[in-house]
Design an enzyme around this catalytic site. Sequence first.
Site, PDB file in Angstrom:
ATOM      1  N   GLY A  45      23.902 -12.776  19.239  1.00 35.86           N
ATOM      2  CA  GLY A  45      22.870 -12.334  18.974  1.00 35.86           C
ATOM      3  C   GLY A  45      22.220 -10.753  19.341  1.00 35.86           C
ATOM      4  O   GLY A  45      21.562 -10.089  19.020  1.00 35.86           O
ATOM      5  N   GLU A  46      22.357 -10.918  20.522  1.00 36.51           N
ATOM      6  CA  GLU A  46      22.152  -9.734  21.430  1.00 36.51           C
ATOM      7  C   GLU A  46      23.046  -8.005  21.014  1.00 36.51           C
ATOM      8  O   GLU A  46      24.029  -8.255  20.736  1.00 36.51           O
ATOM      9  CB  GLU A  46      22.359  -9.938  23.035  1.00 36.51           C
ATOM     10  CG  GLU A  46      21.617 -10.922  23.764  1.00 36.51           C
ATOM     11  CD  GLU A  46      21.334 -10.895  25.327  1.00 36.51           C
ATOM     12  OE1 GLU A  46      23.060 -10.738  25.235  1.00 36.51           O
ATOM     13  OE2 GLU A  46      21.080 -11.634  25.798  1.00 36.51           O
ATOM     14  N   HIS A  63       0.961   7.090  13.268  1.00 38.27           N
ATOM     15  CA  HIS A  63      -0.977   6.317  12.097  1.00 38.27           C
ATOM     16  C   HIS A  63      -1.821   6.782  13.222  1.00 38.27           C
ATOM     17  O   HIS A  63      -2.482   7.427  12.408  1.00 38.27           O
ATOM     18  CB  HIS A  63      -0.292   5.000  12.455  1.00 38.27           C
ATOM     19  CG  HIS A  63      -2.037   4.343  11.571  1.00 38.27           C
ATOM     20  ND1 HIS A  63      -1.832   4.704   9.744  1.00 38.27           N
ATOM     21  CD2 HIS A  63      -3.009   3.607  12.409  1.00 38.27           C
ATOM     22  CE1 HIS A  63      -3.184   4.367   9.545  1.00 38.27           C
ATOM     23  NE2 HIS A  63      -3.284   3.236  11.042  1.00 38.27           N
ATOM     24  N   ASP A 122      -0.233   8.603   0.986  1.00 43.25           N
ATOM     25  CA  ASP A 122      -0.769   8.044   1.869  1.00 43.25           C
ATOM     26  C   ASP A 122       0.441   7.944   3.363  1.00 43.25           C
ATOM     27  O   ASP A 122       1.380   8.988   3.255  1.00 43.25           O
ATOM     28  CB  ASP A 122      -1.143   6.304   2.110  1.00 43.25           C
ATOM     29  CG  ASP A 122      -2.001   5.688   3.291  1.00 43.25           C
ATOM     30  OD1 ASP A 122      -1.978   6.370   4.031  1.00 43.25           O
ATOM     31  OD2 ASP A 122      -2.202   4.531   2.819  1.00 43.25           O
ATOM     32  N   ARG A 131     -10.224  -3.226   3.754  1.00 42.77           N
ATOM     33  CA  ARG A 131      -9.312  -4.239   4.291  1.00 42.77           C
ATOM     34  C   ARG A 131      -9.251  -5.961   3.761  1.00 42.77           C
ATOM     35  O   ARG A 131     -10.909  -6.168   5.872  1.00 42.77           O
ATOM     36  CB  ARG A 131      -8.394  -3.760   5.492  1.00 42.77           C
ATOM     37  CG  ARG A 131      -7.181  -4.656   5.696  1.00 42.77           C
ATOM     38  CD  ARG A 131      -6.039  -3.952   6.428  1.00 42.77           C
ATOM     39  NE  ARG A 131      -5.186  -3.036   6.079  1.00 42.77           N
ATOM     40  CZ  ARG A 131      -4.789  -3.004   5.135  1.00 42.77           C
ATOM     41  NH1 ARG A 131      -4.734  -4.299   4.221  1.00 42.77           N
ATOM     42  NH2 ARG A 131      -3.436  -2.746   4.547  1.00 42.77           N
ATOM     43  N   LYS A 182     -11.643   2.558   1.279  1.00 42.49           N
ATOM     44  CA  LYS A 182     -11.029   0.678   1.056  1.00 42.49           C
ATOM     45  C   LYS A 182     -11.324   0.128   1.813  1.00 42.49           C
ATOM     46  O   LYS A 182     -12.026   0.317   2.856  1.00 42.49           O
ATOM     47  CB  LYS A 182      -9.497   1.630   1.132  1.00 42.49           C
ATOM     48  CG  LYS A 182      -8.607  -0.177   1.569  1.00 42.49           C
ATOM     49  CD  LYS A 182      -7.375  -0.042   1.447  1.00 42.49           C
ATOM     50  CE  LYS A 182      -7.549   0.616   2.893  1.00 42.49           C
ATOM     51  NZ  LYS A 182      -5.207   0.959   3.547  1.00 42.49           N
TER      52      LYS A 182
HETATM   53  C1  R5P Z   1      -3.387   2.250   6.870  1.00 45.12           C
HETATM   54  O1  R5P Z   1      -4.562   2.657   7.343  1.00 45.12           O
HETATM   55  C2  R5P Z   1      -2.326   3.239   6.666  1.00 45.12           C
HETATM   56  O2  R5P Z   1      -2.773   4.346   6.129  1.00 45.12           O
HETATM   57  C3  R5P Z   1      -2.128   2.731   5.182  1.00 45.12           C
HETATM   58  O3  R5P Z   1      -3.308   2.817   4.069  1.00 45.12           O
HETATM   59  C4  R5P Z   1      -1.451   1.219   5.142  1.00 45.12           C
HETATM   60  O4  R5P Z   1      -0.565   0.824   6.340  1.00 45.12           O
HETATM   61  C5  R5P Z   1      -1.003   0.154   3.723  1.00 45.12           C
HETATM   62  O5  R5P Z   1      -1.119  -0.538   3.999  1.00 45.12           O
HETATM   63  P1  R5P Z   1      -0.622  -1.590   2.736  1.00 45.12           P
HETATM   64  O6  R5P Z   1       1.147  -1.305   1.881  1.00 45.12           O
HETATM   65  O7  R5P Z   1      -0.280  -3.237   3.632  1.00 45.12           O
HETATM   66  O8  R5P Z   1      -1.680  -1.446   1.945  1.00 45.12           O
END
Ligand code: R5P
Length: 283
Positions: free
Chosen positions: A35-36, A120, A208, A184, A182
């Site tokens: 698998g490596e 990000h 996004d 989370r 948003k």
């Molecule tokens: C988070 O801050 C990113 O900008 C995206 O909004 C996030 O990663 C989206 O994740 P998901 O599709 O799981 O809601």
Amino acid sequence: MKIIGGPASQLLASRTARALGTKPVLCEFNRFPDGELYLRITEETENERVALIQSTPTDSDFVSLLQLIDACEGARELNVVIPYMGYARQDKKFKPGEPISAHAVARCIRADRVFTINIHEKSVLKHFPCPAENLDAAKLVGEYIAGLGLKDPLLIAPDSGAEGLVKNVSSGLGFEYDHLEKTRLSGDTVVIKTKNLDVTGRHVVLVDDMIATGGTMAESIRMLRDQGAARVYIACVHPVLARNAVLRLFNAGVKDIIGTDTLERAESQLSVAPLIADALKGL
Ligand code: R5P
């Protein structure tokens, strides 16, 4: 400069090489019986200028990138392009005892220069042990959206973190833009605060940096459809689209999913190759 694509970025590396008027170097990718991972670059890189292009959405892709870097040890100049960098979202310790995974990953990259695309969190760049630059695909995304011929378009960021991106995507194209709020709740569950928007009969594009589980976008699409948006598109730089994200998004009523080829998916409708080619040309 020799353009070498890793297993996760073969198409993007090929497009970049073509944009630079060259052919991508051929690599072989395989696995040992246990698998490596095994890979081999079929051209000599000793004393050459090299650009490796490899996204790291999976742990195996990250190992492949380390193997490629090692295979190019004798290169005169080594540029590493990580179009989508996995683990970049763990950019701090959210709870005691956690690693800063982005730091753990970035510190392993031994190169002369690193390029990322819409990483990000830009603070991650400082963790690379060499100069690192983040390229912005916003203009390419904006031009693609402009070519769709949308009706009275409104671009919306699903959270405050994507405000800068939606602004850059709209920049110079005259698109109206806004953002949502948003919260989370878990890895795949979010709540989008209801916001009254002038979307009746309009074509809306949610923008996004990435779509992972699709939770953020699915909730946003529902709210916008409830408010009378005629069509809701979603556009992102990195179409991670984990698990059942595509089903979730179509179930929520998305018209189309638009992503770039930082991750090579069926939804990767536009290429960031011109962005990478320009950056490499400038060296
Ligand atoms: C988070 O801050 C990113 O900008 C995206 O909004 C996030 O990663 C989206 O994740 P998901 O599709 O799981 O809601």
